[in-house]
Design a protein around this motif. Sequence first.
Motif, PDB file in Angstrom:
ATOM      1  N   ALA A  81       0.822  -1.198   0.000  1.00 21.89           N
ATOM      2  CA  ALA A  81       0.000   0.000   0.000  1.00 21.89           C
ATOM      3  C   ALA A  81       0.862   1.256   0.000  1.00 21.89           C
ATOM      4  CB  ALA A  81      -0.927  -0.001   1.215  1.00 21.89           C
ATOM      5  N   ALA A  82       1.939   1.236   0.795  1.00 19.55           N
ATOM      6  CA  ALA A  82       2.835   2.387   0.854  1.00 19.55           C
ATOM      7  C   ALA A  82       3.542   2.591  -0.487  1.00 19.55           C
ATOM      8  CB  ALA A  82       3.867   2.190   1.965  1.00 19.55           C
TER       9      ALA A  82
ATOM     10  N   LEU B  92      -4.890   2.467   2.925  1.00 19.19           N
ATOM     11  CA  LEU B  92      -5.717   1.303   3.207  1.00 19.19           C
ATOM     12  C   LEU B  92      -7.033   1.669   3.884  1.00 19.19           C
ATOM     13  CD1 LEU B  92      -3.071  -1.323   4.352  1.00 19.19           C
ATOM     14  CD2 LEU B  92      -4.368  -1.305   2.233  1.00 19.19           C
ATOM     15  N   ALA B  93      -7.046   2.726   4.673  1.00 22.83           N
ATOM     16  CA  ALA B  93      -8.287   3.113   5.334  1.00 22.83           C
ATOM     17  C   ALA B  93      -8.232   4.566   5.783  1.00 22.83           C
ATOM     18  CB  ALA B  93      -8.550   2.209   6.533  1.00 22.83           C
ATOM     19  N   PHE B  94      -9.288   5.308   5.489  1.00 22.42           N
ATOM     20  CA  PHE B  94      -9.458   6.669   5.971  1.00 22.42           C
ATOM     21  C   PHE B  94     -10.482   6.671   7.105  1.00 22.42           C
ATOM     22  CE2 PHE B  94      -8.075   7.730   1.598  1.00 22.42           C
ATOM     23  CZ  PHE B  94      -7.151   8.732   1.865  1.00 22.42           C
ATOM     24  N   LYS B  95     -10.278   7.476   8.077  1.00 18.26           N
ATOM     25  CA  LYS B  95     -11.230   7.784   9.138  1.00 18.26           C
ATOM     26  C   LYS B  95     -12.060   6.569   9.557  1.00 18.26           C
ATOM     27  CE  LYS B  95     -13.876  11.800  10.634  1.00 18.26           C
ATOM     28  NZ  LYS B  95     -14.540  13.058  10.232  1.00 18.26           N
ATOM     29  N   GLU B  96     -13.326   6.490   9.138  1.00 16.55           N
ATOM     30  CA  GLU B  96     -14.201   5.412   9.608  1.00 16.55           C
ATOM     31  C   GLU B  96     -14.383   4.300   8.574  1.00 16.55           C
ATOM     32  OE1 GLU B  96     -17.815   6.974  11.203  1.00 16.55           O
ATOM     33  OE2 GLU B  96     -16.771   8.431  12.461  1.00 16.55           O
ATOM     34  N   GLU B  97     -13.529   4.266   7.575  1.00 21.07           N
ATOM     35  CA  GLU B  97     -13.593   3.160   6.607  1.00 21.07           C
ATOM     36  C   GLU B  97     -13.189   1.847   7.278  1.00 21.07           C
ATOM     37  OE1 GLU B  97     -12.704   5.023   2.243  1.00 21.07           O
ATOM     38  OE2 GLU B  97     -10.976   4.530   3.479  1.00 21.07           O
ATOM     39  N   GLN B  98     -13.625   0.757   6.675  1.00 21.14           N
ATOM     40  CA  GLN B  98     -13.282  -0.573   7.169  1.00 21.14           C
ATOM     41  C   GLN B  98     -12.194  -1.187   6.293  1.00 21.14           C
ATOM     42  OE1 GLN B  98     -16.823  -2.983   7.434  1.00 21.14           O
ATOM     43  NE2 GLN B  98     -17.846  -1.558   8.831  1.00 21.14           N
ATOM     44  N   LEU B  99     -11.449  -2.098   6.876  1.00 18.95           N
ATOM     45  CA  LEU B  99     -10.408  -2.829   6.148  1.00 18.95           C
ATOM     46  C   LEU B  99     -10.598  -4.314   6.394  1.00 18.95           C
ATOM     47  CD1 LEU B  99      -7.720  -2.840   4.518  1.00 18.95           C
ATOM     48  CD2 LEU B  99      -6.532  -2.736   6.726  1.00 18.95           C
TER      49      LEU B  99
END
Length: 242
Positions: free
Chosen positions: A136-137, A143-150
Amino acid sequence: MKVLTITGVGPGDPSLLTLAAVDAIQESTVVSYPVSTWGGESLAAKIASKWITKDKKKLPLHFPMVDDQNTLQSAWRVAGDELMKMVEKGERVIFLAQGDISIFSTGSYLSKELEKYHPECVVNLIPGVTSFSAAAAKSRLPLAFKEEQLLVLPVPDSSEELKVVLSNAASKKRVVVLLKLGKKWEWVKPLLQELDLIKKSIFAERIGFSAQQILRASDLPAGTRPYFSLLLIRQSWPLIMP
């Protein structure tokens, strides 16, 4: 006090080893690592080879890549006993595991083996960088912002199962990481094309090694890929972005 250390060594690039892992390797007198075949190469040992100096004893342990439960349990038992023999001799023992010790790792099984059959031994666990976080880097894909799920999982065994995973991910604004892609890419690519997700997917293989590849999944031909390959699938982005 009996002590043993299990450390993750990252996905392939030696520079991604944590300082804690390097310190533990340097302080050890015995370095142990997994091999899938007797006399075979250990990727974990290769990653950490810069710090495995000639004065250290080497202890390869056989962990066959099979599904048979009895074979696996026997391998864990033998490995645990061999490590404890060294600990009881007063050696400072470290076991190396590729990636992170908590995610699909030989280190996790070994830790539980020691906990069950050698409870007198204190096991120190040192985390490592995962292949998907490194990918991802490198690809600049958050991979995920704030309240997103992974969601992180091995590629399901069927296209029907994967369809359900991806449909649920879309409704939940969930980024999906698919590991152990391998030969399943033969049917995964057509499915992503069918679902119009092929251009929203990043492919990566052999992260951190000289043969590393990171590219858009749409640019990757169909066919079998290596075991250490993965997909990052982001179907949407937050409404508020820089």
